[in-house]
Write a protein that holds these residues in place. Structure first.
Motif, PDB file in Angstrom:
ATOM      1  N   ASN A  65       0.818  -1.216   0.000  1.00 24.46           N
ATOM      2  CA  ASN A  65       0.000   0.000   0.000  1.00 24.46           C
ATOM      3  C   ASN A  65       0.851   1.266   0.000  1.00 24.46           C
ATOM      4  N   GLY A  66       2.092   1.161  -0.440  1.00 19.96           N
ATOM      5  CA  GLY A  66       2.961   2.335  -0.494  1.00 19.96           C
ATOM      6  C   GLY A  66       2.515   3.366  -1.507  1.00 19.96           C
TER       7      GLY A  66
ATOM      8  N   LEU B  73       4.078   6.557   0.318  1.00 20.42           N
ATOM      9  CA  LEU B  73       4.763   7.563  -0.498  1.00 20.42           C
ATOM     10  C   LEU B  73       4.015   8.893  -0.556  1.00 20.42           C
ATOM     11  N   PRO B  74       2.679   8.915  -0.684  1.00 20.41           N
ATOM     12  CA  PRO B  74       1.998  10.219  -0.609  1.00 20.41           C
ATOM     13  C   PRO B  74       2.200  10.919   0.729  1.00 20.41           C
ATOM     14  N   VAL B  75       2.175  10.164   1.831  1.00 20.67           N
ATOM     15  CA  VAL B  75       2.430  10.781   3.142  1.00 20.67           C
ATOM     16  C   VAL B  75       3.835  11.372   3.175  1.00 20.67           C
ATOM     17  N   ILE B  76       4.814  10.608   2.695  1.00 19.12           N
ATOM     18  CA  ILE B  76       6.195  11.103   2.676  1.00 19.12           C
ATOM     19  C   ILE B  76       6.289  12.366   1.822  1.00 19.12           C
ATOM     20  N   MET B  77       5.603  12.382   0.694  1.00 21.53           N
ATOM     21  CA  MET B  77       5.643  13.569  -0.166  1.00 21.53           C
ATOM     22  C   MET B  77       5.034  14.778   0.541  1.00 21.53           C
ATOM     23  N   TYR B  78       3.852  14.620   1.142  1.00 22.47           N
ATOM     24  CA  TYR B  78       3.206  15.735   1.834  1.00 22.47           C
ATOM     25  C   TYR B  78       4.066  16.241   2.992  1.00 22.47           C
ATOM     26  N   ARG B  79       4.668  15.314   3.732  1.00 20.24           N
ATOM     27  CA  ARG B  79       5.461  15.728   4.887  1.00 20.24           C
ATOM     28  C   ARG B  79       6.787  16.361   4.451  1.00 20.24           C
ATOM     29  N   CYS B  80       7.331  15.941   3.326  1.00 19.67           N
ATOM     30  CA  CYS B  80       8.506  16.624   2.784  1.00 19.67           C
ATOM     31  C   CYS B  80       8.142  18.037   2.352  1.00 19.67           C
TER      32      CYS B  80
ATOM     33  N   TYR C 201       9.774   6.030  -9.373  1.00 19.84           N
ATOM     34  CA  TYR C 201       9.091   5.462  -8.209  1.00 19.84           C
ATOM     35  C   TYR C 201       7.629   5.879  -8.101  1.00 19.84           C
ATOM     36  N   GLN C 202       7.170   6.796  -8.939  1.00 23.83           N
ATOM     37  CA  GLN C 202       5.832   7.351  -8.802  1.00 23.83           C
ATOM     38  C   GLN C 202       4.783   6.637  -9.642  1.00 23.83           C
ATOM     39  N   ASN C 203       5.184   6.134 -10.796  1.00 22.65           N
ATOM     40  CA  ASN C 203       4.235   5.463 -11.682  1.00 22.65           C
ATOM     41  C   ASN C 203       3.912   4.076 -11.134  1.00 22.65           C
ATOM     42  N   ARG C 204       2.659   3.828 -10.834  1.00 20.17           N
ATOM     43  CA  ARG C 204       2.265   2.582 -10.168  1.00 20.17           C
ATOM     44  C   ARG C 204       2.479   1.349 -11.044  1.00 20.17           C
ATOM     45  N   TYR C 205       2.624   1.528 -12.366  1.00 19.76           N
ATOM     46  CA  TYR C 205       2.759   0.392 -13.269  1.00 19.76           C
ATOM     47  C   TYR C 205       4.219   0.049 -13.581  1.00 19.76           C
ATOM     48  N   LEU C 206       5.150   0.798 -13.032  1.00 20.52           N
ATOM     49  CA  LEU C 206       6.563   0.548 -13.294  1.00 20.52           C
ATOM     50  C   LEU C 206       7.173  -0.253 -12.144  1.00 20.52           C
ATOM     51  N   PRO C 207       8.171  -1.100 -12.428  1.00 25.81           N
ATOM     52  CA  PRO C 207       8.722  -1.995 -11.395  1.00 25.81           C
ATOM     53  C   PRO C 207       9.700  -1.333 -10.431  1.00 25.81           C
TER      54      PRO C 207
END
Length: 273
Positions: free
Chosen positions: A105-106, A111-118, A143-149
């Motif tokens: 569930n990252g 990752l959205p939480v980390i982005m907002y807190r940054c 790291y942002q595109n959900r379809y990339l490995p």
């Protein structure tokens, strides 16, 4: 027997940021009253106490780092570092190395939480949040595109990117013969912090990382990225590592019991009695 590239399995623990929430809703109350008011406002807005993502203060980030012979669990908590320092340490990893990132569930939470807190702390994290605007090589390798490995969100990929098929980590690992959360959940995080139980918080977060790692190993086997022998090698290496770290004795003990529940995992501990 290494993968040939660094891997970082990670998990984030959070609690409501009372200061930011009070600023958002113009509250002028004591902390406990503010917390109650924020929960009530959130229930009115969304029917849940679960705070808006920007109001999730990061109190712990744990990870499992695998690279060049290293196999190491780590945790950064607010016992030793401020939230800003925790975020800087985590995002700094990606400026030095660019590991395969693995989460549960990252994509929708961590990752959205980390982005907002940054954003909140004014932190630059160029590599982690690059999507190819400035570096064309990152357009299809970020790291942002959900379809990339580059970032494998196991909840996402195992559901076929279908939100209706999302499953809970705790349920999946138990089905697969692994330990699960052992009676603790994210709802206990605030109490850990309030009681200064930092070691317990780190251990809990690391247990989620370990469970995610075990599912990731099974996913690699499913996809043919490792074979049966390689899978068993990593299982034995994980067990051997945990046997050297007393704080994870309960995780190991539960694993020894839960692994007997499926034919595939029943032999996990035969080589490590």
């Amino acid at each position: 027997m290494m993968f040939g590239f660094p891997i970082l399995i990670f998990d984030v623990e959070t609690m409501t940021d009372i200061k930011a929430g009070s600023q958002l809703y113009q509250l002028d109350l004591a902390d406990e009253s503010s917390l109650q008011a924020l929960a009530k406002l959130r229930r009115q807005e969304a029917g849940t106490d679960f705070a808006k993502l920007p109001l999730h203060q990061v109190v712990c980030i744990s990870g499992l780092w695998i690279d060049e012979g290293k196999f190491q669990l780590f945790s950064w908590t607010q016992h030793e570092y401020s939230e800003k320092e925790i975020l800087q340490k985590f995002t700094g990893i990606f400026e030095k190395k660019q590991p395969i990132l693995v989460s549960w569930n990252g994509t929708q939470f961590d990752l959205p939480v980390i982005m907002y807190r940054c954003l909140y702390h004014g932190i630059t994290a160029a590599t982690l949040f690059e999507q190819g605007e400035w570096d064309q090589q990152k357009r299809y390798n970020n790291y942002q595109n959900r379809y990339l490995p580059r970032h494998t969100d196991l909840m996402d990929v195992l559901s076929g990117f279908n939100q209706k098929s999302f499953q809970k980590l705790d349920e999946i690992v138990r089905i697969l013969g692994y330990p699960g959360k052992q009676g603790i959940s994210g709802n206990d995080v605030a109490e850990f912090v309030q009681q200064a139980q930092w070691a317990a918080l780190g251990c809990y977060c690391e247990s989620d990382v370990l469970n995610t790692w075990l599912v990731y190993l099974r996913w690699l086997l499913l996809r043919g990225f490792v074979d049966q022998q390689q899978h068993q090698y990593w299982i034995q290496r994980t067990i051997g590592y945990l046997q050297q770290h007393a704080q994870h004795a309960a995780f190991l003990q539960q694993w020894q019991k839960s692994c007997l529940g499926t034919a595939f995992t029943a032999n996990d501990f035969l080589q490590n009695p």
